[in-house]
Design an enzyme around this catalytic site. Structure first.
Site, mmCIF file in Angstrom:
data_model
loop_
_atom_site.group_PDB
_atom_site.id
_atom_site.type_symbol
_atom_site.label_atom_id
_atom_site.label_comp_id
_atom_site.label_asym_id
_atom_site.label_seq_id
_atom_site.Cartn_x
_atom_site.Cartn_y
_atom_site.Cartn_z
ATOM 1 N N GLU A 172 32.744 41.354 37.010
ATOM 2 C CA GLU A 172 32.793 41.346 38.554
ATOM 3 C C GLU A 172 31.768 42.427 39.174
ATOM 4 O OE1 GLU A 172 36.941 41.375 39.824
ATOM 5 O OE2 GLU A 172 37.407 39.441 39.095
ATOM 6 N N GLU A 368 39.122 35.184 33.550
ATOM 7 C CA GLU A 368 40.440 35.680 34.262
ATOM 8 C C GLU A 368 41.011 34.589 35.316
ATOM 9 O OE1 GLU A 368 40.330 39.650 36.304
ATOM 10 O OE2 GLU A 368 39.042 40.405 34.702
HETATM 11 C C1 BG6 Z 1 40.368 41.639 38.622
HETATM 12 C C2 BG6 Z 1 40.115 42.626 38.061
HETATM 13 O O1 BG6 Z 1 39.807 41.143 39.636
HETATM 14 O O2 BG6 Z 1 41.634 41.586 39.003
HETATM 15 C C3 BG6 Z 1 41.191 43.470 36.887
HETATM 16 O O3 BG6 Z 1 38.932 42.298 36.867
HETATM 17 C C4 BG6 Z 1 42.074 43.533 37.650
HETATM 18 O O4 BG6 Z 1 40.449 44.685 36.491
HETATM 19 C C5 BG6 Z 1 42.765 42.196 38.126
HETATM 20 O O5 BG6 Z 1 43.324 44.440 37.137
HETATM 21 C C6 BG6 Z 1 44.001 42.358 38.897
HETATM 22 O O6 BG6 Z 1 44.067 43.106 40.135
HETATM 23 P P1 BG6 Z 1 45.502 43.673 40.858
HETATM 24 O O7 BG6 Z 1 44.939 44.744 41.943
HETATM 25 O O8 BG6 Z 1 46.291 42.801 41.472
HETATM 26 O O9 BG6 Z 1 46.097 44.348 39.808
#
Ligand code: BG6
Length: 465
Positions: A172, A368
């Site tokens: 990202e 993801e």
């Molecule tokens: C993603 C990232 O965009 O979101 C991760 O690559 C991150 O590193 C994940 O942990 C979740 O984000 P959050 O802020 O909900 O914990």
């Protein structure tokens, strides 16, 4: 009486099932491990109040100590693929030069152990974490960092290329640009469009140089970039709202997608950047490197869509992204009440079809997707978190992914964020995402209901719903 029908969503043979995490969010630090301070460690040292419950990057989920147990849990939850990242500040503490041999031993053991379990390993070089000594000399605004990154990438390919054959350059990359140079969510917390454009360009160049190095050093290795290809949907069909959606995608997705996959920047982006006198320092030789070193496949992160509308007139006074598009809070949207994010499963279908139609049907993986839940302990029954909401979230996204594949999109696998609940930047452990629960006091790992379900999903290469 009509009998309710169920469909079995069968995925293509060899489809990969797994999860993603990152070094800075899991490893933690141990006295004497030779790791140096990253930009996150530094920021925490000067502004701990910015971090949820003041839990900082030192206290991540102890993977450095417990990796053997954790890797056995990968197997128990049905993983056939796993992604993590190397921490640059652990491997090369001064950013360039001497390699930390303890880090080499650690990563070699981790990677070998994962491979021994028959799990495909994907290793990312950069997940938002820069050695702080390189931040001190200007970070990604400074072109020297691009070449320091190339040298770090070459070191990784050299040290681990015999056990790792699938790589990621950046996770990202738009996020540190937006959060660190157009907002105050990542260090150095600047708001400066010119710097943001320079940082984005340098990151792209560094990614392309890593692709080049990877192919030169091991011609059979595959390398990709992971992008959050969040589709932008306009508030209405008015031309102003539709322009806002187009510009949002131009800045937030195409700025890395086009150079990474097609080797060129979109004309419209170049002309906007020129018009506002934001052109970065560039050379033709660098553009040739970008042109000639496109990725082999793509990793895609998708959580929620972007809903946008035309910006208001006053947002055009000082130039930021708000001058081009404004967020739109769509009434009646489906929401994850435990995180506040919209749930829109069709986004994953739209991404798949966009890649098919406009990016040569490039091979891609969902790297993801996932559901963050605050206060998840309230769902514990008989010692196990019963996260049916997460199972439903995954199923509903997989139905749309399945449809994209049926319609010809070239997706090869699905990786959840994340495996074991992990530390997350400013949110620390607030939002739990894992298939496995992490008890913060005891560091005990307990498989959630979704972890058992995920194993069945992987074994059956599909599910019934
Ligand atoms: C993603 C990232 O965009 O979101 C991760 O690559 C991150 O590193 C994940 O942990 C979740 O984000 P959050 O802020 O909900 O914990």
């Amino acid at each position: 009486m009509a009998v309710p029908t169920e469909t079995f969503y069968q995925f293509p043979e060899g489809f990969l099932w797994g999860s993603s995490t990152s070094g800075p969010q899991t490893e933690g630090t141990v006295e004497g491990d030779g790791k140096s301070m990253s930009n996150w460690d530094y920021w925490y040292s000067i502004a701990p109040e910015k971090f949820h419950a003041q839990i900082g990057p030192k206290d991540t989920s102890t993977f450095y100590k417990n990796y053997r147990k954790d890797i056995s849990l990968l197997k128990e939850t049905g993983h056939t693929v796993f992604r993590t990242s190397i921490q640059w500040s652990r491997l090369i503490p001064k950013g360039t030069g001497e390699v930390n041999q303890q880090a080499v031993a650690f990563y070699r053991e981790v990677f070998s152990e994962i491979k021994k379990q028959g799990i495909q390993l994907i290793v990312n070089l950069y997940h938002f974490d820069l050695p702080y000594c390189l931040q001190e000399i200007g970070g990604w605004e400074n072109k020297e960092i691009v070449y320091a990154f190339e040298s770090y990438a070459r070191t990784c390919f050299d040290l681990f290329g015999d056990i790792v054959d699938t790589w990621i350059t950046f996770n990202e990359p738009i996020v540190p640009v937006e959060c660190g140079y157009l907002g105050e969510y990542h260090y150095p917390c600047k708001v400066d469009m010119k710097a943001a454009v320079q940082v984005a360009y340098h990151t792209q160049l560094a990614s392309s140089l890593a692709v080049k190095a990877c192919h030169e050093m091991n011609s059979n290795h595959k390398i990709c970039i992971v992008l959050n290809l969040t589709p932008a949907y306009p508030r209405s069909e008015s031309s102003e709202d539709k322009t806002a959606a187009r510009l949002a995608e131009l800045f937030q997705t195409k700025s890395f997608l086009d150079p990474s996959v097609l080797g060129t920047y979109p004309e419209e982006l170049i002309s906007i950047v020129k018009e506002h006198d934001l052109l970065p320092e560039w050379t033709q030789e660098e553009l040739d490197i970008i042109k000639e070193n496109t990725v082999d496949f793509l990793g895609v992160n998708y959580y929620q869509p972007l809903r946008v509308q035309a910006p208001s007139a006053d947002s055009k006074e000082k130039l930021t992204l708000d001058s081009f598009f404004a967020p739109y809070d769509m009434p009646g949207k489906k929401i994850n009440p435990h995180r506040g994010w919209e749930i829109y499963e069709k986004g994953i279908y739209d991404i798949g079809i966009n890649l098919k139609e406009h990016y040569g049907n490039i091979e891609w993986l969902v790297t993801e997707n996932g559901m963050g839940v605050e206060g998840e302990e309230k769902f514990r029954k008989d010692g196990v978190i019963e996260d049916d909401y997460r199972i439903e979230f995954i199923e509903d996204h997989l139905i749309e992914l399945h449809r994209a594949i049926q319609d010809g999109s070239n997706c090869k696998g699905y990786m959840l964020w994340t495996f074991i609940d992990c530390w997350s930047w400013l949110n620390a452990y607030k939002n739990r995402y894992g298939l496995v629960e992490l008890n913060l006091e005891s560091q005990e790992r307990i498989i959630k209901k979704s972890g058992y379900w995920f194993k069945e999903l992987s074994q059956n290469n599909g599910f019934r719903k």
